[in-house]
Design a protein around this motif. Structure first.
Motif, PDB file in Angstrom:
ATOM      1  N   PRO A  12       0.826  -1.213   0.000  1.00 17.28           N
ATOM      2  CA  PRO A  12       0.000   0.000   0.000  1.00 17.28           C
ATOM      3  C   PRO A  12       0.857   1.259   0.000  1.00 17.28           C
ATOM      4  CG  PRO A  12      -0.755  -1.555   1.673  1.00 17.28           C
ATOM      5  CD  PRO A  12       0.545  -2.083   1.156  1.00 17.28           C
ATOM      6  N   THR A  13       0.419   2.254  -0.758  1.00 15.83           N
ATOM      7  CA  THR A  13       1.136   3.524  -0.814  1.00 15.83           C
ATOM      8  C   THR A  13       0.364   4.590  -0.037  1.00 15.83           C
ATOM      9  OG1 THR A  13       0.040   4.286  -2.835  1.00 15.83           O
ATOM     10  CG2 THR A  13       2.046   2.958  -3.091  1.00 15.83           C
ATOM     11  N   ALA A  14       1.079   5.631   0.350  1.00 17.03           N
ATOM     12  CA  ALA A  14       0.469   6.740   1.079  1.00 17.03           C
ATOM     13  C   ALA A  14       1.023   8.039   0.518  1.00 17.03           C
ATOM     14  CB  ALA A  14       0.780   6.627   2.572  1.00 17.03           C
ATOM     15  N   VAL A  24       7.015   1.565   1.785  1.00 16.18           N
ATOM     16  CA  VAL A  24       8.287   1.171   2.391  1.00 16.18           C
ATOM     17  C   VAL A  24       8.226  -0.297   2.797  1.00 16.18           C
ATOM     18  CG1 VAL A  24       9.894   1.559   4.299  1.00 16.18           C
ATOM     19  CG2 VAL A  24       8.765   3.507   3.222  1.00 16.18           C
ATOM     20  N   LEU A  25       9.285  -1.011   2.511  1.00 16.88           N
ATOM     21  CA  LEU A  25       9.469  -2.377   3.004  1.00 16.88           C
ATOM     22  C   LEU A  25      10.765  -2.426   3.812  1.00 16.88           C
ATOM     23  CD1 LEU A  25       8.557  -4.468  -0.177  1.00 16.88           C
ATOM     24  CD2 LEU A  25       7.299  -4.402   1.987  1.00 16.88           C
ATOM     25  N   ARG A  54       9.838   2.871  -2.120  1.00 17.33           N
ATOM     26  CA  ARG A  54       9.169   2.982  -3.413  1.00 17.33           C
ATOM     27  C   ARG A  54       8.483   4.342  -3.515  1.00 17.33           C
ATOM     28  NH1 ARG A  54       6.105  -2.936  -4.011  1.00 17.33           N
ATOM     29  NH2 ARG A  54       7.974  -4.247  -3.700  1.00 17.33           N
ATOM     30  N   LEU A  55       8.912   5.127  -4.478  1.00 14.90           N
ATOM     31  CA  LEU A  55       8.295   6.412  -4.767  1.00 14.90           C
ATOM     32  C   LEU A  55       7.555   6.303  -6.091  1.00 14.90           C
ATOM     33  CD1 LEU A  55      11.413   8.670  -4.006  1.00 14.90           C
ATOM     34  CD2 LEU A  55       9.539   8.132  -2.441  1.00 14.90           C
ATOM     35  N   HIS A 133      12.515   3.067  -7.192  1.00 17.45           N
ATOM     36  CA  HIS A 133      12.675   2.127  -6.084  1.00 17.45           C
ATOM     37  C   HIS A 133      14.134   2.170  -5.636  1.00 17.45           C
ATOM     38  CE1 HIS A 133       8.963  -0.597  -7.026  1.00 17.45           C
ATOM     39  NE2 HIS A 133       8.683   0.691  -7.073  1.00 17.45           N
ATOM     40  N   LEU A 134      14.344   2.428  -4.356  1.00 15.68           N
ATOM     41  CA  LEU A 134      15.687   2.478  -3.775  1.00 15.68           C
ATOM     42  C   LEU A 134      15.858   1.308  -2.819  1.00 15.68           C
ATOM     43  CD1 LEU A 134      15.794   6.276  -2.898  1.00 15.68           C
ATOM     44  CD2 LEU A 134      17.048   5.179  -4.751  1.00 15.68           C
ATOM     45  N   ARG A 135      16.972   0.601  -2.934  1.00 15.71           N
ATOM     46  CA  ARG A 135      17.321  -0.445  -1.969  1.00 15.71           C
ATOM     47  C   ARG A 135      18.560   0.010  -1.209  1.00 15.71           C
ATOM     48  NH1 ARG A 135      15.176  -5.443  -1.865  1.00 15.71           N
ATOM     49  NH2 ARG A 135      13.659  -5.998  -3.495  1.00 15.71           N
ATOM     50  N   ALA A 136      18.469  -0.035   0.114  1.00  9.84           N
ATOM     51  CA  ALA A 136      19.552   0.472   0.953  1.00  9.84           C
ATOM     52  C   ALA A 136      19.771  -0.473   2.124  1.00  9.84           C
ATOM     53  CB  ALA A 136      19.202   1.875   1.452  1.00  9.84           C
TER      54      ALA A 136
END
Length: 572
Positions: A12-14, A24-25, A54-55, A133-136
């Motif tokens: 779900p997005t907000a 966000v995960l 995730r933007l 999508h950014l993975r950090a």
């Protein structure tokens, strides 16, 4: 991995900021958005596991996406094609989506640019949205965001303010025009010729000399099988320290080129260091040392410190640092797992060993915000004789440069070309510190006068070009009209058949640069107009017109030769 982002596990997005939505995960991650006094915002996320941010933005009128390592791909690619692996020495986790008017729809930059991070971006065909999508790594991750802004440049200025807080100004010498030996000499450098070129460079207005590849032992053949020892070739420089002192006596700073992460099989130190350089993914003939080993960091720091101390240098041009990314994501027996963190440790030690005033040149793609504390001369990547690439790359670097002076790639041109052709190289680099790399002793009289004129004009305009507010327009259009302004002065560089807008209500000291092949510039006077003392120069600096000219509101034409320049000065 899913081919497209729509195939990933749905989350779900907000609402986040403006029309941007966030997911966000893992779901257990804690997040908070804070508005900052300067107009930007910061998203802070805490997670004990690897993080995915995730933007997404509805496509609307989106036309382009800029990010620090986009090169020539700056349109809105499909999400199955948009990829960037970033770290301290390769790009940055940053980007900006914009529409056809140039207004931004999403602008972001990671507050911590050190860790290895992957960025996936593009158009989601299924969801009719643009996604990032950014993975950090696990921990605390902070992402600066700019609200919807009038242009990419405006949005990135807001982000640069946040990224650059607490940084000291660069040394004045980092803002001086440079003479570099690379394109003029290649590896065929030797002391007497460099000293003569340095004398001419000082007379023409340069303040720094960089002696590039070729000064070192086994520095021949355009390959790198001999690198690693970093000792001078005594057949070219029999007394390197004395040579450096003679050049510095001309009032010039002196830098040497070094690529301390490269190791060639012919180097004397190869046997001792080869175990720390398993990868050969760097330049031809060399392996790449893995900075995650303390032995490698010690070798690099000792090498850089020794060169500066032993030969009386003012700094170093440090090359090929991005090749460390060949080890990204790979296991190691070193004491640091992350390449970005290892490079931060290494460069912190190098900077401490060289001192705060030492000049250090870094080049794309390792010129992001995280490098601000380590280098103060941020150069565009190599683009020999390509004025378009130099213009685009210097402006790209400048969009996210939080401290260092942005430098052009070294400038070269055909020594038999007319002045207008050669001058286009300087015009392409005008909004950065120019690095000259022509053989000055071989230049004809007209080309030498051309160079003298443009370097003098650059020095006159330096406060606007380096410290003013720049507006280059849309990145996907390759910046055909670039304006820099400060107070009541502005400079406008035109390199395509476009209209140059002049705000005569705000600007009374105007410099117009014609980087096109046309003998005229088309102006759109947006202010009240007025009478301006006008001086027009050709490419070599000769004055071809001096007059008082009335500019009326609306469109008008001003005759300016190709690669020429005009100054207009009105009464406030």
């Amino acid at each position: 991995m899913s081919v497209t982002t729509a195939g990933l596990v749905p989350v779900p997005t907000a609402p986040l900021l403006d029309d941007v939505r966030l997911a966000v995960l893992p779901a257990s991650a804690r997040r908070e958005l804070k508005r900052l006094p300067g107009g930007a915002a910061v998203l802070e996320i805490h997670s004990g596991e690897e993080l995915e941010i995730r933007l997404s933005v509805a496509l609307g009128d989106a036309v382009g996406f800029w990010h620090p390592d986009c090169r020539w791909s700056r349109t809105i690619v499909a999400d199955w094609a948009g990829r960037a692996d970033v770290s301290l020495v390769k790009g940055a986790a940053a980007g900006c989506l914009y529409d056809s008017s140039g207004r931004t729809m999403l602008a972001f930059a990671a507050a911590d640019p050190v860790p290895e991070c992957s960025m996936r971006f593009g158009v989601s065909e299924e969801n009719k949205a643009f996604v990032v999508h950014l993975r950090a790594p696990a921990g605390t991750y902070r992402l600066f965001l700019a609200p919807r802004s009038a242009s990419v440049a405006v949005a990135m200025r807001l982000l640069r303010v946040e990224l650059g807080r607490g940084l000291a100004p660069v040394p004045a010498a980092a803002r001086e025009p440079v003479y570099s030996t690379w394109y003029g000499f290649s590896q065929n450098v030797e002391a007497a010729a460099v000293e003569e070129e340095a004398r001419l460079a000082a007379e023409l207005g340069c303040g720094v000399v960089i002696v590039d590849d070729g000064w070192q032992e086994k520095g021949n053949g355009r390959g790198y099988p001999g690198v690693g020892d970093w000792q001078p070739d005594v057949t070219k420089f029999p007394d390197l320290r004395g040579h450096v002192a003679r050049v510095r006596a001309l009032g010039l700073k002196y830098l040497l080129w070094v690529a301390p992460l490269l190791l060639g099989a012919e180097a004397d130190c190869f046997d001792a260091l080869a175990q720390y350089a398993p990868a050969s993914g760097g330049p031809p003939g060399a392996r790449v040392l893995d900075p995650r080993h303390p032995e490698v960091r010690r070798h690099v720091v000792d090498t850089c410190a020794r060169l500066v101390h032993d030969y009386g240098l003012d700094g170093l041009k440090i090359d090929f640092l991005d090749d460390a990314m060949v080890y990204a994501g790979k296991p190691t027996h070193g004491d640091v797992a992350d390449v970005g963190e290892a490079m931060r440790l290494l460069l912190t030690e190098v900077r401490a060993a060289l001192g705060a005033e030492a000049l250090v040149e870094l080049r794309q793609p390792y010129v992001g915000p995280g490098m601000a504390g380590f280098g103060n001369m941020l150069r565009a990547d190599d683009c020999p004789a390509d004025a378009v690439a130099n213009r685009v790359r210097t402006i790209d670097v400048g969009l996210l440069a939080v401290r260092g002076a942005v430098h052009s790639d070294m400038l070269m041109w055909d020594p038999a070309a007319p002045p207008a052709s050669a001058a286009r190289q300087l015009i392409g680099a005008l909004h950065a510190v120019p690095q000259i790399s022509a053989r000055l002793a071989a230049l004809g009289g007209e080309q030498r006068e051309m160079l003298r004129f443009w370097l003098a004009q650059w020095r006159r305009l330096r406060p606007l070009l380096l410290d003013g507010e720049a507006e280059p327009g849309r990145p996907d259009e390759l910046y055909p009209v670039v304006r820099a302004e400060r107070g009541d002065a502005c400079v406008v560089t035109v390199t395509a058949e476009r209209v140059a807008v002049l705000d005569t209500a705000r600007h009374h000291k105007i410099t117009l640069v014609n980087g096109t092949a046309s003998p005229r510039l088309v102006l759109d006077v947006a202010g009240p107009g007025g009478v301006f003392a006008t001086v027009v120069h050709d490419a070599a600096g000769r004055i071809i017109e001096r007059a008082r000219r009335r500019l009326e509101p609306g469109l008008s034409v001003l005759s300016v030769p190709p690669s020429g320049l005009a100054t207009l000065e009105g009464t406030p």
